[in-house]
Design an enzyme around this catalytic site. Sequence first.
Site, short mmCIF file in Angstrom:
data_model
loop_
_atom_site.label_atom_id
_atom_site.label_comp_id
_atom_site.label_asym_id
_atom_site.label_seq_id
_atom_site.Cartn_x
_atom_site.Cartn_y
_atom_site.Cartn_z
N GLN A 98 0.83 -1.21 0.00
CA GLN A 98 0.00 0.00 0.00
C GLN A 98 0.86 1.26 0.00
OE1 GLN A 98 -3.00 -0.04 3.07
NE2 GLN A 98 -4.20 -1.59 2.01
N ASP A 117 -7.68 -1.49 17.74
CA ASP A 117 -6.92 -0.43 17.06
C ASP A 117 -6.71 0.69 18.06
OD1 ASP A 117 -5.93 1.58 15.38
OD2 ASP A 117 -7.27 1.06 13.74
N ARG A 131 -4.76 3.40 17.45
CA ARG A 131 -4.22 4.61 16.80
C ARG A 131 -4.96 5.87 17.20
NH1 ARG A 131 -3.90 2.06 10.84
NH2 ARG A 131 -5.76 1.09 11.69
#
Length: 191
Positions: free
Chosen positions: A68, A123, A125
């Site tokens: 990516q 997650d 983040r």
Amino acid sequence: MNIIQSNIANLPTKYGKFKIKAYKDEDQEHLAIMSENFQDLDIPYVRIHSECLTGDTLGSLKCDCQNQLDLALKFIAQEGGLVIYHRQEGRNIGLLNKVNAYALQDQGRDTIQANVELGFNEDERDYRIVEHIFKDLGIKKIKLITNNPKKLAYVESLGVDIKERIPAITKSNKYNKEYINTKKEQMGHMF
């Protein structure tokens, strides 16, 4: 949030010529990688790429991160825009815990199960630095390169107008097939 930022510097790469600017927020340092024509663009392409040392640097086949990043840098060099290299390793659980999560994945857990077993959310983040970078660079409208609905929602919550979402689709392999399925089926990633 006390952010220190660098000056803008040139960065010639195998993808093309870029301008870079670093941002430090507490103990994490992030990078804005801009095409040379970035300042001239009304609606730049933007990729918020979360750091993955094992993928981005070592070429791990357990994820699609390097593919990516490679796709985004080639695209941005050609079309113009920005890659934010968001330095929150392993969905912000850190490298040591990421390797522990890998060990749990080797025993059959998926990425979410491994993170939760280690005491984290799926997650961890935090995207606050992205808001600062957008403001610093004067970004109000973008074409966002992502598969992640949480990144879409976060950018929209900042009042940034997303004119288009460009999927970041790469080839899967036998090592990352389950990882990609988990992102799609449990985290809602759009492939």
